[in-house]
Design a protein around this motif. Structure first.
Motif, PDB file in Angstrom:
ATOM      1  N   GLN A 170       0.803  -1.216   0.000  1.00 40.72           N
ATOM      2  CA  GLN A 170       0.000   0.000   0.000  1.00 40.72           C
ATOM      3  C   GLN A 170       0.839   1.271   0.000  1.00 40.72           C
ATOM      4  OE1 GLN A 170      -3.419  -1.734   2.903  1.00 40.72           O
ATOM      5  NE2 GLN A 170      -3.555   0.407   2.385  1.00 40.72           N
ATOM      6  N   ALA A 171       2.125   1.154   0.308  1.00 35.90           N
ATOM      7  CA  ALA A 171       2.986   2.333   0.363  1.00 35.90           C
ATOM      8  C   ALA A 171       3.572   2.687  -0.996  1.00 35.90           C
ATOM      9  CB  ALA A 171       4.117   2.106   1.372  1.00 35.90           C
ATOM     10  N   THR A 172       3.252   1.920  -2.029  1.00 37.35           N
ATOM     11  CA  THR A 172       3.754   2.251  -3.365  1.00 37.35           C
ATOM     12  C   THR A 172       3.160   3.588  -3.820  1.00 37.35           C
ATOM     13  OG1 THR A 172       1.980   0.882  -4.308  1.00 37.35           O
ATOM     14  CG2 THR A 172       4.149  -0.138  -4.034  1.00 37.35           C
ATOM     15  N   PRO A 173       3.911   4.357  -4.624  1.00 33.78           N
ATOM     16  CA  PRO A 173       3.528   5.754  -4.905  1.00 33.78           C
ATOM     17  C   PRO A 173       2.214   5.890  -5.666  1.00 33.78           C
ATOM     18  CG  PRO A 173       5.363   5.058  -6.295  1.00 33.78           C
ATOM     19  CD  PRO A 173       5.176   3.994  -5.263  1.00 33.78           C
ATOM     20  N   SER A 174       1.584   7.036  -5.464  1.00 35.22           N
ATOM     21  CA  SER A 174       0.312   7.361  -6.093  1.00 35.22           C
ATOM     22  C   SER A 174       0.479   8.556  -7.022  1.00 35.22           C
ATOM     23  CB  SER A 174      -0.733   7.674  -5.025  1.00 35.22           C
ATOM     24  OG  SER A 174      -1.874   8.271  -5.599  1.00 35.22           O
ATOM     25  N   ALA A 175      -0.247   8.536  -8.147  1.00 39.00           N
ATOM     26  CA  ALA A 175      -0.214   9.651  -9.103  1.00 39.00           C
ATOM     27  C   ALA A 175      -1.541  10.406  -9.114  1.00 39.00           C
ATOM     28  CB  ALA A 175       0.096   9.132 -10.500  1.00 39.00           C
ATOM     29  N   ASP A 176      -2.333  10.258  -8.072  1.00 38.06           N
ATOM     30  CA  ASP A 176      -3.681  10.828  -8.043  1.00 38.06           C
ATOM     31  C   ASP A 176      -3.696  12.343  -8.278  1.00 38.06           C
ATOM     32  OD1 ASP A 176      -4.925   8.421  -7.637  1.00 38.06           O
ATOM     33  OD2 ASP A 176      -4.896   8.575  -5.453  1.00 38.06           O
ATOM     34  N   SER A 177      -2.859  13.063  -7.536  1.00 35.25           N
ATOM     35  CA  SER A 177      -2.890  14.527  -7.627  1.00 35.25           C
ATOM     36  C   SER A 177      -2.470  15.005  -9.005  1.00 35.25           C
ATOM     37  CB  SER A 177      -1.980  15.139  -6.556  1.00 35.25           C
ATOM     38  OG  SER A 177      -2.462  14.838  -5.267  1.00 35.25           O
ATOM     39  N   ALA A 178      -1.395  14.424  -9.556  1.00 30.46           N
ATOM     40  CA  ALA A 178      -0.934  14.815 -10.885  1.00 30.46           C
ATOM     41  C   ALA A 178      -2.015  14.539 -11.931  1.00 30.46           C
ATOM     42  CB  ALA A 178       0.349  14.072 -11.233  1.00 30.46           C
ATOM     43  N   PHE A 179      -2.690  13.410 -11.794  1.00 31.20           N
ATOM     44  CA  PHE A 179      -3.719  13.054 -12.763  1.00 31.20           C
ATOM     45  C   PHE A 179      -4.921  13.988 -12.664  1.00 31.20           C
ATOM     46  CE2 PHE A 179      -6.878  10.426 -14.889  1.00 31.20           C
ATOM     47  CZ  PHE A 179      -6.159  10.029 -16.004  1.00 31.20           C
ATOM     48  N   PHE A 180      -5.219  14.453 -11.456  1.00 32.94           N
ATOM     49  CA  PHE A 180      -6.307  15.412 -11.290  1.00 32.94           C
ATOM     50  C   PHE A 180      -6.009  16.698 -12.064  1.00 32.94           C
ATOM     51  CE2 PHE A 180      -7.925  19.095  -8.860  1.00 32.94           C
ATOM     52  CZ  PHE A 180      -9.280  18.894  -9.042  1.00 32.94           C
ATOM     53  N   TYR A 181      -4.778  17.180 -11.978  1.00 29.63           N
ATOM     54  CA  TYR A 181      -4.401  18.383 -12.716  1.00 29.63           C
ATOM     55  C   TYR A 181      -4.502  18.152 -14.221  1.00 29.63           C
ATOM     56  CZ  TYR A 181      -2.720  21.080  -8.712  1.00 29.63           C
ATOM     57  OH  TYR A 181      -2.645  21.799  -7.558  1.00 29.63           O
ATOM     58  N   PHE A 182      -4.112  16.968 -14.673  1.00 27.49           N
ATOM     59  CA  PHE A 182      -4.177  16.658 -16.096  1.00 27.49           C
ATOM     60  C   PHE A 182      -5.623  16.683 -16.591  1.00 27.49           C
ATOM     61  CE2 PHE A 182      -4.824  13.346 -19.357  1.00 27.49           C
ATOM     62  CZ  PHE A 182      -4.042  13.878 -20.387  1.00 27.49           C
ATOM     63  N   THR A 183      -6.519  16.061 -15.854  1.00 22.35           N
ATOM     64  CA  THR A 183      -7.904  15.973 -16.307  1.00 22.35           C
ATOM     65  C   THR A 183      -8.613  17.324 -16.284  1.00 22.35           C
ATOM     66  OG1 THR A 183      -8.584  15.360 -14.068  1.00 22.35           O
ATOM     67  CG2 THR A 183      -8.177  13.569 -15.633  1.00 22.35           C
ATOM     68  N   THR A 184      -8.227  18.198 -15.374  1.00 18.92           N
ATOM     69  CA  THR A 184      -8.893  19.508 -15.288  1.00 18.92           C
ATOM     70  C   THR A 184      -8.211  20.553 -16.161  1.00 18.92           C
ATOM     71  OG1 THR A 184      -7.609  19.956 -13.265  1.00 18.92           O
ATOM     72  CG2 THR A 184      -9.845  19.121 -12.994  1.00 18.92           C
ATOM     73  N   ASN A 185      -6.874  20.614 -16.129  1.00 20.68           N
ATOM     74  CA  ASN A 185      -6.161  21.646 -16.889  1.00 20.68           C
ATOM     75  C   ASN A 185      -5.927  21.271 -18.345  1.00 20.68           C
ATOM     76  OD1 ASN A 185      -6.077  22.983 -14.479  1.00 20.68           O
ATOM     77  ND2 ASN A 185      -3.864  22.955 -14.237  1.00 20.68           N
ATOM     78  N   GLU A 186      -5.654  19.999 -18.609  1.00 21.06           N
ATOM     79  CA  GLU A 186      -5.353  19.556 -19.974  1.00 21.06           C
ATOM     80  C   GLU A 186      -6.612  19.106 -20.717  1.00 21.06           C
ATOM     81  OE1 GLU A 186      -3.011  18.414 -23.346  1.00 21.06           O
ATOM     82  OE2 GLU A 186      -2.611  19.716 -21.631  1.00 21.06           O
ATOM     83  N   LEU A 187      -7.417  18.268 -20.054  1.00 23.82           N
ATOM     84  CA  LEU A 187      -8.617  17.752 -20.719  1.00 23.82           C
ATOM     85  C   LEU A 187      -9.827  18.656 -20.528  1.00 23.82           C
ATOM     86  CD1 LEU A 187      -8.353  13.924 -19.893  1.00 23.82           C
ATOM     87  CD2 LEU A 187      -7.424  15.192 -21.847  1.00 23.82           C
ATOM     88  N   GLY A 188      -9.761  19.568 -19.566  1.00 23.76           N
ATOM     89  CA  GLY A 188     -10.842  20.527 -19.366  1.00 23.76           C
ATOM     90  C   GLY A 188     -12.091  19.954 -18.735  1.00 23.76           C
ATOM     91  N   PHE A 189     -11.953  18.908 -17.935  1.00 25.08           N
ATOM     92  CA  PHE A 189     -13.123  18.332 -17.258  1.00 25.08           C
ATOM     93  C   PHE A 189     -13.656  19.326 -16.228  1.00 25.08           C
ATOM     94  CE2 PHE A 189     -11.869  13.582 -17.905  1.00 25.08           C
ATOM     95  CZ  PHE A 189     -12.068  13.736 -19.271  1.00 25.08           C
TER      96      PHE A 189
END
Length: 478
Positions: A253-272
């Protein structure tokens, strides 16, 4: 008149047997369920927090990830609040005052976010305060559930836990889409102000709790034998049958997460937009329930090693489909970004739930007789610690790879790393038991740890503040 009376009786019977799973609808039960409902409905502000940190405070993806990790701290030290409520009654009560206090802290946290928070440090303090509020209320109502569960008959066993999980899930479902809709129409701070109302409901529920006042603080029950209980826990956790599975699941469970970066991608890049993200939350909430049903219906008889190993491998492979969205390859295939995200979120959430349920069940089955509640609480704290580590490592990777609010050139690499890293602990999967731990004779039994059973038990689905902050579009880690 007789017909009315019969109708009322039938209504009460239906409520008890069908809605409340056989539990009497008394004021204390209403109070307990009210607190769990509030914990679920706090998801109203989930997206608002993410957009507030991104847009209003202009935090980078790595900064957001680090802040979210810090919010896990109260859940890591959750057993300490059990000790506190046991050993330090307020005005002679161990439950009501702490429940009222938790509600007040929650109100202050959300009002601060709605009004005075202007920078990252203030946001961290407010979010920590909100996390502390939910942690304290969770400790108190968990203790009440444990006490009531002791009085359940064999045929009624587990009914109250199922009921509390269901009411919390109901609160989450109600606010899944509503949170995005309100954010789109009102903005972040009004949503925070609206959220501040609900902790007051938790405080009000305290007056429905049945509790006798402690007349003498020197009462033996008010001075738990903390040293003895810690000694029992230490003896238990050192057993290989407990230590090795705990170590494996922590690493997994301690393996890294990309959640925050992906949130920025979906809102800033994809415009969700927030409203669409609310729809995604609704889909993932329903998918989570579907995952639980699939596990209970088809997979619960499979060994921990097999189900966790294969679900991890399958989840890592399915997680790679996120690369299609990151590289915009889905558009070349004629699949719209929105539809791809909804479908991918649904599949990955179901798989994530199937992967995580065995962890919760194994945690409960590992606990020796006599200190079940105390050791389970400790294991939940360790799992929460692994979540903190996951967020912080993910934040560091996001920073090192140069993923920012506008630069997503290396996001594909971050997605690959976070997915493949979940496979790293698999060579150690033999640390998990091959059979039911409760059937193994290597485990000791201990004298009942009454103080822990009262106040530091962990619920099977920690409803903490952390999940209400993590953007849940696509979980690229599970």
């Amino acid at each position: 008149m007789l017909i009315n009376h019969l109708g009322i009786d039938r209504g009460k019977k239906f409520l008890k047997e069908t809605i409340l799973f056989g539990n009497d609808p008394n004021p204390e039960l209403i109070g307990i369920l009210g607190v769990y409902f509030v914990q679920g409905i706090l998801g109203l502000s989930r997206l608002a927090v993410s957009f507030f940190l991104k847009d209003d405070l202009a935090l980078s993806p790595s900064q957001m990830g680090a802040l979210i990790g810090v919010a896990a701290i109260p859940w890591v030290i959750k057993p300490a609040f059990g000790f506190l409520s046991d050993g330090l009654p307020i005005f002679g009560y161990r439950r009501r005052p702490y429940l009222i206090l938790s509600g007040i802290l929650g109100v202050l946290a959300w009002l601060a976010l709605a009004t005075v928070v202007e920078n990252a440090w203030q946001a961290t303090a407010a979010i920590l305060l909100g996390s502390l509020s939910v942690t304290i209320s969770d400790v108190i109502v968990d203790s009440l559930v444990v006490e009531r569960a002791r009085r359940e008959s064999f045929t009624q066993s587990g009914s109250l836990q199922s009921l509390t999980w269901g009411i919390s899930a109901l609160g989450g479902l109600i606010t899944a889409y509503l949170g995005g809709w309100l954010l789109a129409h009102l903005g972040t701070r009004p949503v925070f102000a609206l959220t501040a109302i609900f902790p007051l409901i938790a405080s009000a529920m305290a007056f429905l709790i049945t509790e006798e006042k402690i007349k003498n603080n020197n009462d033996a029950r008010s001075k738990p034998k903390v040293k003895e209980q810690i000694g029992q826990l230490w003896s238990a956790i050192r057993q290989k049958s407990i230590l090795l599975p705990t170590a494996f699941i922590f690493l997994w469970q301690a393996t890294p997460s990309a959640d925050s970066a992906f949130f920025y991608f979906t809102t800033n890049e994809l415009g969700f937009e927030p409203e669409f993200l609310g729809r995604v939350r609704l889909v993932t909430s329903l998918a989570s329930i579907l995952g639980i049903w699939v596990y209970q219906r088809f997979l619960k008889a499979i060994s921990f090693r097999l189900i966790l190993g294969w679900s991890t491998v399958i989840s890592a492979l399915l997680g790679m489909t996120t690369l299609l969205l990151v590289t915009h390859a889905n558009r070349a295939l004629g699949i719209d970004d929105h539809w791809f995200s909804l479908g991918d979120s649904l599949i990955l959430t179901v798989m994530g739930q199937i992967a995580f349920l065995p962890v919760l069940i194994l945690s409960a089955r590992l606990c020796p007789v006599g200190i079940e509640a105390s050791l389970f609480a400790l294991l939940m704290s360790i799992w929460n610690m692994s979540g903190l580590v996951s967020q912080e490592i993910g934040a560091l990777l996001t920073h090192w790879l140069g993923v920012t609010e506008t630069n997503f050139d290396n996001l594909w690499l971050l997605v690959v790393i976070t997915n493949l890293s979940t496979l790293l602990p698999l060579p150690l999967i033999k640390w998990l038991p091959s059979t039911d731990p409760q059937s193994q004779e290597v485990k000791k039994t201990f004298p009942p740890a009454e103080v822990f059973e009262h106040h530091v038990t962990g619920s099977l689905a920690e409803p903490g503040f952390i999940p209400e902050l993590v953007p849940e579009l696509i979980d690229t880690r599970d």
